[in-house]
Design a protein around this motif. Sequence first.
Motif, PDB file in Angstrom:
ATOM      1  N   THR A  65      37.932  51.513  47.585  1.00 55.88           N
ATOM      2  CA  THR A  65      38.494  51.745  48.658  1.00 55.88           C
ATOM      3  C   THR A  65      36.809  51.630  49.268  1.00 55.88           C
ATOM      4  N   SER A  66      36.878  52.279  50.429  1.00 51.77           N
ATOM      5  CA  SER A  66      34.854  52.685  51.010  1.00 51.77           C
ATOM      6  C   SER A  66      34.942  53.531  50.472  1.00 51.77           C
ATOM      7  N   LEU A  67      35.777  54.517  50.197  1.00 50.36           N
ATOM      8  CA  LEU A  67      34.857  55.804  49.806  1.00 50.36           C
ATOM      9  C   LEU A  67      34.279  56.103  48.559  1.00 50.36           C
ATOM     10  N   GLU A  68      35.546  55.130  47.904  1.00 49.16           N
ATOM     11  CA  GLU A  68      34.624  54.682  46.481  1.00 49.16           C
ATOM     12  C   GLU A  68      33.750  53.586  45.923  1.00 49.16           C
ATOM     13  N   ASN A  69      33.245  52.790  46.752  1.00 47.29           N
ATOM     14  CA  ASN A  69      31.872  51.915  47.233  1.00 47.29           C
ATOM     15  C   ASN A  69      31.081  52.592  47.120  1.00 47.29           C
ATOM     16  N   TYR A  70      31.148  53.691  48.501  1.00 43.79           N
ATOM     17  CA  TYR A  70      29.631  54.459  48.771  1.00 43.79           C
ATOM     18  C   TYR A  70      29.726  55.367  47.647  1.00 43.79           C
ATOM     19  N   CYS A  71      30.598  55.792  46.757  1.00 46.80           N
ATOM     20  CA  CYS A  71      30.108  56.709  46.348  1.00 46.80           C
ATOM     21  C   CYS A  71      29.301  56.523  44.560  1.00 46.80           C
ATOM     22  N   ASP A  72      30.077  54.963  44.482  1.00 47.70           N
ATOM     23  CA  ASP A  72      29.318  54.554  42.848  1.00 47.70           C
ATOM     24  C   ASP A  72      27.558  54.028  43.769  1.00 47.70           C
ATOM     25  N   HIS A  74      25.863  55.865  46.122  1.00 53.58           N
ATOM     26  CA  HIS A  74      25.328  57.391  46.251  1.00 53.58           C
ATOM     27  C   HIS A  74      26.222  58.149  45.585  1.00 53.58           C
ATOM     28  N   PRO A  75      26.301  58.485  43.842  1.00 53.03           N
ATOM     29  CA  PRO A  75      26.574  58.993  43.824  1.00 53.03           C
ATOM     30  C   PRO A  75      26.724  61.228  43.929  1.00 53.03           C
ATOM     31  N   ASP A  76      25.619  61.506  44.053  1.00 49.59           N
ATOM     32  CA  ASP A  76      24.843  62.439  44.539  1.00 49.59           C
ATOM     33  C   ASP A  76      25.422  62.995  45.757  1.00 49.59           C
ATOM     34  N   SER A  77      26.127  61.494  47.002  1.00 50.35           N
ATOM     35  CA  SER A  77      26.176  62.320  48.413  1.00 50.35           C
ATOM     36  C   SER A  77      27.098  63.831  47.848  1.00 50.35           C
ATOM     37  N   VAL A  78      27.135  64.534  49.403  1.00 50.80           N
ATOM     38  CA  VAL A  78      28.152  65.168  49.442  1.00 50.80           C
ATOM     39  C   VAL A  78      30.001  65.490  49.538  1.00 50.80           C
ATOM     40  N   LEU A  81      31.085  65.201  45.943  1.00 48.73           N
ATOM     41  CA  LEU A  81      30.558  65.673  45.007  1.00 48.73           C
ATOM     42  C   LEU A  81      32.908  66.154  44.506  1.00 48.73           C
ATOM     43  N   ILE A  82      32.804  66.048  43.295  1.00 45.77           N
ATOM     44  CA  ILE A  82      33.626  66.969  43.172  1.00 45.77           C
ATOM     45  C   ILE A  82      33.625  68.532  41.815  1.00 45.77           C
ATOM     46  N   TYR A  83      34.792  69.371  43.398  1.00 47.40           N
ATOM     47  CA  TYR A  83      34.823  70.700  42.119  1.00 47.40           C
ATOM     48  C   TYR A  83      35.526  70.959  42.091  1.00 47.40           C
TER      49      TYR A  83
END
Length: 85
Positions: A65-72, A74-78, A81-83
């Motif tokens: 997904t777009s979010l997965e690509n973004y997190c790849d 920028h892994p430290d972006s808000v 983050l997984i809580y």
Amino acid sequence: MTTTLKVEIAKAANLEEAITNAINEARTTCDLDGSNSAGCVVAWDIVEELQAEKSHQHQAKSKKTSLENYCDRHPDSVECLIYDV
């Protein structure tokens, strides 16, 4: 023929090399046995199966997904983050 091809595929460094080896094997088999022989048909079926596997692997990689690509990227972006709650 099939046993030789299986050994070559097992030794291949990657799928692309296995496809190249299978194509060469299919051409050789068809030249020796004839283009209408069962061995020729089987050899080209093996090539087709390897190419299909390569296609399936490529599709599996690109289904992010777009979010997965973004997190790849920028892994430290808000957003990424997984809580544990």
